[in-house]
Design a protein around this motif. Structure first.
Motif, PDB file in Angstrom:
ATOM      1  N   SER A 162       0.689  -1.263   0.038  1.00  0.00           N
ATOM      2  CA  SER A 162       0.007  -0.063  -0.034  1.00  0.00           C
ATOM      3  C   SER A 162       0.821   1.250   0.102  1.00  0.00           C
ATOM      4  N   PRO A 163       0.377   2.331  -0.727  1.00  0.00           N
ATOM      5  CA  PRO A 163       1.228   3.634  -0.811  1.00  0.00           C
ATOM      6  C   PRO A 163       1.625   4.242   0.648  1.00  0.00           C
ATOM      7  N   ARG A 164       0.395   4.115   1.667  1.00  0.00           N
ATOM      8  CA  ARG A 164       0.660   4.528   3.026  1.00  0.00           C
ATOM      9  C   ARG A 164       1.770   3.961   3.539  1.00  0.00           C
ATOM     10  N   ASP A 165       1.831   2.492   3.432  1.00  0.00           N
ATOM     11  CA  ASP A 165       2.524   1.668   4.337  1.00  0.00           C
ATOM     12  C   ASP A 165       4.219   1.771   3.492  1.00  0.00           C
ATOM     13  N   ARG A 166       4.098   2.120   2.281  1.00  0.00           N
ATOM     14  CA  ARG A 166       5.551   2.268   1.938  1.00  0.00           C
ATOM     15  C   ARG A 166       5.963   3.776   1.960  1.00  0.00           C
ATOM     16  N   LEU A 167       5.144   4.855   2.205  1.00  0.00           N
ATOM     17  CA  LEU A 167       5.591   6.119   2.589  1.00  0.00           C
ATOM     18  C   LEU A 167       6.113   6.062   4.068  1.00  0.00           C
ATOM     19  N   LEU A 183       3.932   8.636  -4.016  1.00  0.00           N
ATOM     20  CA  LEU A 183       3.278   7.933  -2.971  1.00  0.00           C
ATOM     21  C   LEU A 183       1.963   8.724  -2.218  1.00  0.00           C
ATOM     22  N   ILE A 184       2.337  10.140  -2.056  1.00  0.00           N
ATOM     23  CA  ILE A 184       1.194  10.798  -1.515  1.00  0.00           C
ATOM     24  C   ILE A 184       0.058  11.004  -2.289  1.00  0.00           C
ATOM     25  N   SER A 243     -10.822  21.497  -1.283  1.00  0.00           N
ATOM     26  CA  SER A 243     -10.456  22.051  -2.708  1.00  0.00           C
ATOM     27  C   SER A 243      -9.053  22.865  -2.384  1.00  0.00           C
ATOM     28  N   ALA A 244      -9.020  23.419  -1.147  1.00  0.00           N
ATOM     29  CA  ALA A 244      -7.684  24.201  -0.601  1.00  0.00           C
ATOM     30  C   ALA A 244      -6.375  22.981  -0.543  1.00  0.00           C
ATOM     31  N   GLU A 245      -6.676  21.886  -0.486  1.00  0.00           N
ATOM     32  CA  GLU A 245      -5.467  20.952  -0.154  1.00  0.00           C
ATOM     33  C   GLU A 245      -4.568  21.029  -0.995  1.00  0.00           C
ATOM     34  N   PRO A 246      -3.287  21.202  -0.482  1.00  0.00           N
ATOM     35  CA  PRO A 246      -1.932  21.724  -1.409  1.00  0.00           C
ATOM     36  C   PRO A 246      -1.645  20.310  -2.479  1.00  0.00           C
ATOM     37  N   PRO A 247      -0.972  20.790  -3.380  1.00  0.00           N
ATOM     38  CA  PRO A 247      -0.547  19.724  -4.323  1.00  0.00           C
ATOM     39  C   PRO A 247       0.262  18.793  -3.684  1.00  0.00           C
ATOM     40  N   PRO A 248       0.430  17.605  -4.236  1.00  0.00           N
ATOM     41  CA  PRO A 248       1.154  16.353  -3.687  1.00  0.00           C
ATOM     42  C   PRO A 248       2.658  17.048  -3.460  1.00  0.00           C
ATOM     43  N   ALA A 249       3.231  17.692  -4.112  1.00  0.00           N
ATOM     44  CA  ALA A 249       4.508  17.995  -4.225  1.00  0.00           C
ATOM     45  C   ALA A 249       4.993  19.044  -2.827  1.00  0.00           C
TER      46      ALA A 249
END
Length: 219
Positions: free
Chosen positions: A78-83, A137-138, A156-162
């Protein structure tokens, strides 16, 4: 040519040993040449600048960290576990190899800008893929319903993954540095026992950083 490549690699290897044992302050060309048993001018035949040699040494650190990341995530899906695996590995590496860790992220000192090494990629070509892995992964975590709480409402104000990746990276880097300096040990009332990883308290801090930027993981 083979002999020259061998000497170049020996100089880098000596530099790695110096930064691991004595820290970044000891990484002078003369000291590396002395420990390698060559003339003071020898490193200049392979590295145009002191920064270029420091970059080659840092490349070894990134190769080691990348191998550790791969080992830590080999059996994780899973991406969360990998992160989470990457985050814990990053902080452990920082505390176990403080000199190398300090050097690796000093892009103000290193040959990561306009200079290109004839013997390998610029340092940015080693660092950016690691950051891009965190960004990817995020992004995956945000697309998986299981990766967010059921009552989590996407803003909608969530920042970009970067941006989230940069904030998480800064958080993890700060945890490692403040722990190494004993600041977090003092704040949390944990024993001061040198730079070694700090067990449960450190694990909880890394998990808290992940939860702060991704939301708590669902059970």
């Amino acid at each position: 040519m083979a002999q020259e490549d061998s000497l170049r690699e020996r100089l880098i290897g000596v530099g790695v040993d110096v930064v691991m044992t004595d820290g970044i302050a000891a990484l002078g060309l003369r000291e590396i040449a002395r420990r390698a048993g060559v003339s003071h001018g020898a490193p200049r035949r392979y590295f145009a600048t002191h920064h270029a040699l420091l970059s080659a040494i840092a490349q070894r650190g990134f190769a080691d960290l990348r191998a550790r990341f791969e080992a830590a995530t080999a059996a994780v899906t899973s991406p969360r576990d990998r992160l989470a695996a990457l985050a814990h590995t990053y902080v452990r590496y920082a505390l176990e190899h403080r000199g190398m860790f300090e050097l690796m992220f000093r892009h103000d000192l290193l040959d990561s800008g306009p200079h290109t090494s004839a013997h390998g990629p610029r340092l940015r070509e080693s660092t950016l893929p690691l950051f891009e892995t965190i960004v990817a992964l995020i992004a995956e975590c945000r697309t998986e319903p299981a990766g967010r709480r059921r009552d989590d409402v996407r803003s909608s104000a969530e920042p970009p993954p970067a941006v989230t990746a940069a904030a998480l990276w800064s958080n993890l880097h700060g945890i490692a540095q403040l722990w190494a300096w004993d600041s977090l040990r003092l704040a949390l009332g944990t024993p001061s026992a040198g730079p070694a990883p700090g067990g449960d308290h450190l694990e909880l801090l890394v998990t808290a950083a992940l939860d702060a930027h991704l939301g708590p993981a669902r059970a």
